[in-house]
Design an enzyme around this catalytic site. Structure first.
Site, PDB file in Angstrom:
ATOM      1  CG  HIS A  55      -1.424  48.434  -3.952  1.00 46.79           C
ATOM      2  ND1 HIS A  55      -2.449  48.515  -3.034  1.00 46.79           N
ATOM      3  CD2 HIS A  55      -1.386  49.638  -4.570  1.00 46.79           C
ATOM      4  CE1 HIS A  55      -2.979  49.712  -3.073  1.00 46.79           C
ATOM      5  NE2 HIS A  55      -2.366  50.422  -4.008  1.00 46.79           N
ATOM      6  N   GLY A  57      -3.747  46.632  -1.174  1.00 47.55           N
ATOM      7  CA  GLY A  57      -4.896  47.497  -0.863  1.00 47.55           C
ATOM      8  C   GLY A  57      -6.060  47.195  -1.801  1.00 47.55           C
ATOM      9  CG  HIS A  58      -5.773  48.087  -5.981  1.00 48.19           C
ATOM     10  ND1 HIS A  58      -4.438  48.343  -6.167  1.00 48.19           N
ATOM     11  CD2 HIS A  58      -6.430  49.222  -6.316  1.00 48.19           C
ATOM     12  CE1 HIS A  58      -4.291  49.582  -6.605  1.00 48.19           C
ATOM     13  NE2 HIS A  58      -5.480  50.146  -6.698  1.00 48.19           N
ATOM     14  N   GLY A 168     -11.208  52.507  -1.586  1.00 46.30           N
ATOM     15  CA  GLY A 168     -10.327  52.571  -0.428  1.00 46.30           C
ATOM     16  C   GLY A 168     -10.474  53.888   0.328  1.00 46.30           C
ATOM     17  CB  SER A 211      -0.434  52.523  -7.857  1.00 39.79           C
ATOM     18  OG  SER A 211      -1.556  51.697  -7.650  1.00 39.79           O
TER      19      SER A 211
END
Ligand code: PAF
Length: 304
Positions: A55, A57-58, A168, A211
């Protein structure tokens, strides 16, 4: 750093490449090492370890990695050793083709996607356990989880031997465990100082990207926004001088009222050592929460 791509024509022969995926993908160790030699000759390599189901964030981690290194290697491996017996290993989302397309668009140089039999071949028997920092918070709620994380990340570091790695900050305790592992084991590729945390990416309503958000029903997804909201309210109360114990109790009550079924923990901890923070403590503190909505467990953390 500007990204320089190495096209298939420049790749060493005998690579095992999943040709049907957009990003060059290797699934075996020898081809990985040959592919990495080609990348390393071209400049610093950054590793972004993931379990897939990528997503924003990744992708933010990938973009931060591309700022720092000539080549970004992303690993996708759903690590069975970090899931407890009653956790969501079997339903954890797996979407390699979609992930690969996202990584291609971000200019990732190499996708390392080993199978379980490559990561843990028959007879595999070694585990890494990082004491202290692994205990409490998610370590208490998920026994063995951080041993699984430290073990697989140590292996990923040895396999890829990156100049740096990025994780993260949503998984703040995980980041602390990985840094501790790198320090304690005198790792050099990457060294603890080259393990970088990247700020949590949030939805418009404040929910941290994860996720696991994909497991939420639309109603649960709407209720989940109560987590960052209740945390912000608790932090504002603490900054205003409210007592820590009563603020944590109110935070738990707010989460349960907001639709969460249970709260694993809601605690203030020292941001670095993760030691419990006393009323009078003056080190930088962070608020850590893990709570369940239906069968989905969400975590978040924010600075005081
Ligand atoms: O944060 C994750 O996705 C995983 O815990 C990690 C670091 C890739 C190890 O499996």
């Amino acid at each position: 750093m500007p990204h320089r791509s190495i096209g298939p024509a420049q790749w060493p022969s005998a690579l095992t490449i999943r040709g049907e995926l957009p990003v060059q993908t290797v699934t075996l160790l020898d081809p990985l090492r040959r592919a990495l030699a080609a990348l390393r000759a071209d400049g610093p390599v950054a590793l972004v370890p993931t379990m897939g189901a990528l997503h924003e964030g990744h992708l933010t981690l990938v973009r931060a990695a591309r700022q720092r290194a000539a080549h970004v290697v992303v690993s996708i491996f759903v690590n069975p050793r970090q899931f407890g017996p009653n956790e969501d290993l079997s339903r954890y989302p797996r979407q390699l083709a979609q992930d690969s397309a996202l990584l291609e668009a971000e200019g990732v140089s190499l996708l390392w996607a080993p199978g379980v039999e490559v990561m843990y071949p028959a007879g595999y028997a070694t585990a890494i356990s990082v004491g202290g920092i692994s205990e409490g918070l998610c370590g208490a709620a998920r026994p063995g989880h951080f041993d699984g994380v430290a073990t697989v990340v140590a292996k990923l570091f040895n396999q890829v031997q990156p100049d740096m790695a990025l994780f993260g900050e949503k998984d703040w305790q995980q980041l602390a465990v990985i840094r501790g592992m790198a320090r304690d084991l005198d790792l050099t590729a990457p060294a603890a100082a080259a393990i970088h945390g990247v700020a949590t990416v949030r939805e418009a309503d404040g929910l941290a990207l994860s996720s696991r958000n994909a497991f939420l029903t639309p109603q649960q997804r709407a209720q989940a926004a109560c987590l960052p909201r209740a945390m912000d309210a608790a932090l504002a109360a603490l900054r205003g001088g409210a007592g820590r114990a009563s603020t944590m109790q109110k935070l738990v009550a707010d989460l349960l009222d907001g639709g969460f079924s249970s709260v694993d923990y809601a605690e203030l901890r020292d941001a670095e050592s993760l030691a419990p923070v006393q009323e009078s403590g003056d080190n930088p503190a962070r608020l850590f929460v893990a709570a369940r909505i239906g069968t989905t467990r969400l975590i978040d953390n924010k600075p005081l």
